[in-house]
Write a protein that holds these residues in place. Structure first.
Motif, PDB file in Angstrom:
ATOM      1  N   GLN A  68       0.807  -1.224   0.000  1.00 40.13           N
ATOM      2  CA  GLN A  68       0.000   0.000   0.000  1.00 40.13           C
ATOM      3  C   GLN A  68       0.840   1.273   0.000  1.00 40.13           C
ATOM      4  O   GLN A  68       0.494   2.243  -0.655  1.00 40.13           O
ATOM      5  N   VAL A  69       1.932   1.283   0.744  1.00 36.59           N
ATOM      6  CA  VAL A  69       2.699   2.530   0.894  1.00 36.59           C
ATOM      7  C   VAL A  69       3.951   2.559   0.029  1.00 36.59           C
ATOM      8  O   VAL A  69       4.355   3.616  -0.460  1.00 36.59           O
ATOM      9  N   GLY A  70       4.617   1.396  -0.156  1.00 34.45           N
ATOM     10  CA  GLY A  70       5.773   1.312  -1.033  1.00 34.45           C
ATOM     11  C   GLY A  70       6.927   2.206  -0.653  1.00 34.45           C
ATOM     12  O   GLY A  70       7.748   2.568  -1.512  1.00 34.45           O
ATOM     13  N   CYS A  71       7.052   2.580   0.622  1.00 36.81           N
ATOM     14  CA  CYS A  71       8.111   3.500   1.028  1.00 36.81           C
ATOM     15  C   CYS A  71       9.221   2.761   1.772  1.00 36.81           C
ATOM     16  O   CYS A  71       9.101   1.571   2.079  1.00 36.81           O
ATOM     17  N   THR A  72      10.299   3.459   2.050  1.00 39.07           N
ATOM     18  CA  THR A  72      11.342   2.922   2.907  1.00 39.07           C
ATOM     19  C   THR A  72      10.744   2.671   4.283  1.00 39.07           C
ATOM     20  O   THR A  72      10.081   3.528   4.844  1.00 39.07           O
ATOM     21  N   LEU A  73      10.972   1.482   4.830  1.00 37.62           N
ATOM     22  CA  LEU A  73      10.277   1.070   6.047  1.00 37.62           C
ATOM     23  C   LEU A  73      11.285   0.620   7.103  1.00 37.62           C
ATOM     24  O   LEU A  73      12.129  -0.240   6.849  1.00 37.62           O
ATOM     25  N   PHE A  74      11.172   1.201   8.308  1.00 37.57           N
ATOM     26  CA  PHE A  74      12.060   0.853   9.410  1.00 37.57           C
ATOM     27  C   PHE A  74      11.270   0.256  10.567  1.00 37.57           C
ATOM     28  O   PHE A  74      10.157   0.692  10.862  1.00 37.57           O
ATOM     29  N   ALA A  75      11.867  -0.731  11.214  1.00 35.05           N
ATOM     30  CA  ALA A  75      11.258  -1.349  12.393  1.00 35.05           C
ATOM     31  C   ALA A  75      11.929  -0.790  13.640  1.00 35.05           C
ATOM     32  O   ALA A  75      13.163  -0.713  13.716  1.00 35.05           O
ATOM     33  N   LEU A  76      11.115  -0.412  14.621  1.00 40.15           N
ATOM     34  CA  LEU A  76      11.622   0.089  15.889  1.00 40.15           C
ATOM     35  C   LEU A  76      11.555  -1.030  16.918  1.00 40.15           C
ATOM     36  O   LEU A  76      10.481  -1.548  17.221  1.00 40.15           O
ATOM     37  N   GLN A  77      12.707  -1.418  17.427  1.00 44.70           N
ATOM     38  CA  GLN A  77      12.785  -2.501  18.415  1.00 44.70           C
ATOM     39  C   GLN A  77      12.829  -1.872  19.806  1.00 44.70           C
ATOM     40  O   GLN A  77      13.838  -1.315  20.220  1.00 44.70           O
ATOM     41  N   THR A  78      11.730  -1.971  20.538  1.00 43.36           N
ATOM     42  CA  THR A  78      11.623  -1.332  21.850  1.00 43.36           C
ATOM     43  C   THR A  78      11.775  -2.319  23.005  1.00 43.36           C
ATOM     44  O   THR A  78      11.806  -1.909  24.165  1.00 43.36           O
ATOM     45  N   THR A  79      11.843  -3.618  22.705  1.00 44.66           N
ATOM     46  CA  THR A  79      12.054  -4.660  23.717  1.00 44.66           C
ATOM     47  C   THR A  79      13.048  -5.672  23.150  1.00 44.66           C
ATOM     48  O   THR A  79      13.662  -5.435  22.110  1.00 44.66           O
ATOM     49  N   ASP A  80      13.173  -6.808  23.816  1.00 46.19           N
ATOM     50  CA  ASP A  80      14.054  -7.873  23.307  1.00 46.19           C
ATOM     51  C   ASP A  80      13.430  -8.598  22.116  1.00 46.19           C
ATOM     52  O   ASP A  80      14.106  -9.384  21.441  1.00 46.19           O
ATOM     53  N   LYS A  81      12.141  -8.377  21.874  1.00 45.67           N
ATOM     54  CA  LYS A  81      11.456  -9.041  20.766  1.00 45.67           C
ATOM     55  C   LYS A  81      12.016  -8.563  19.429  1.00 45.67           C
ATOM     56  O   LYS A  81      12.126  -7.372  19.174  1.00 45.67           O
TER      57      LYS A  81
END
Length: 224
Positions: A68-81
């Motif tokens: 849907q968005v097709g943009c550069t995508l970053f994941a934010l890791q806020t725990t050990d998961k």
């Protein structure tokens, strides 16, 4: 055709043109950065997108988002998961749960200044965990005169980076109660360059806030 009918036809055309112009003026620009959640059925476009791993994303929901968005995508890791990239995630940034908004403001600040320096998508990906996870840190100094607050804040910030590590990429956002002078900006770059490798890349953002004797800095960095 009477004069009245000609006038009415011209007025109708003029109204149509004005209506189209107004519609065009109402088109809003694409946001620089957006935080997405898996509960949404549809997603607005953005130049850079973020997800929080702890929100429960899986491969299918990430694929739906990317389609849907097709943009550069970053994941934010806020725990050990952690999360598998599924060839969708462009980078991973480690931060605290209450720092998500600050991470996004760093992107917004740096991207808004990109016309001053050459920044492309690949620069952003390298600076934000494309090859290895990036980390976010921040520092705030208040109640100190302008002459000292910039130097104090950048030192508090950089001292959080473990000694012995060479920083390769960095995005640094500076938020203060006044426009930085050349001397102040030079003191920041001098401090940063003392902690990075010779071939490293640093991108700066700078904003003003209405808080007397207040300075905040946040950075996303990748070490060697």
């Amino acid at each position: 055709m009477t004069v009245d009918s000609i006038f009415k036809d011209k007025q109708t055309i003029k109204n149509d043109i004005n209506e189209k112009c107004n519609d065009e003026l109402q088109i809003e620009p694409i946001p620089l950065a957006t935080l997405y959640t898996p509960q949404s059925d549809s997603y607005l476009l953005s130049e850079v997108g973020f997800i929080v791993i702890e929100d429960g994303w899986d491969e299918q929901s990430l694929l739906n988002l990317q389609q849907q968005v097709g943009c550069t995508l970053f994941a934010l890791q806020t725990t050990d998961k952690q999360i598998d990239r599924f060839e969708v995630i462009d980078g991973i940034i480690i931060c605290k749960a209450d720092e998500v908004a600050q991470v996004i403001t760093v992107f917004e600040s740096v991207l808004s200044d990109r016309n001053k320096v050459g920044i492309d998508v690949n620069d952003i990906k390298r600076s934000c965990g494309a090859e290895k996870p990036a980390k976010f840190i921040q520092a705030r100094v208040t109640g100190i005169p302008d002459a000292e607050q910039i130097k104090s804040t950048v030192n508090h910030l950089l001292n959080q980076i473990p000694e012995g590590l060479s920083t390769q990429y960095m995005m640094l956002d500076i938020k203060s109660d006044h426009k930085l002078s050349l001397d102040e900006f030079f003191s920041i770059t001098t401090a940063v360059e003392s902690r990075i490798s010779d071939d490293s890349e640093v991108f700066y953002g700078n904003r003003m806030i209405d808080k007397p004797d207040h300075c905040w800095m946040g950075t996303i960095y990748v070490t060697g």
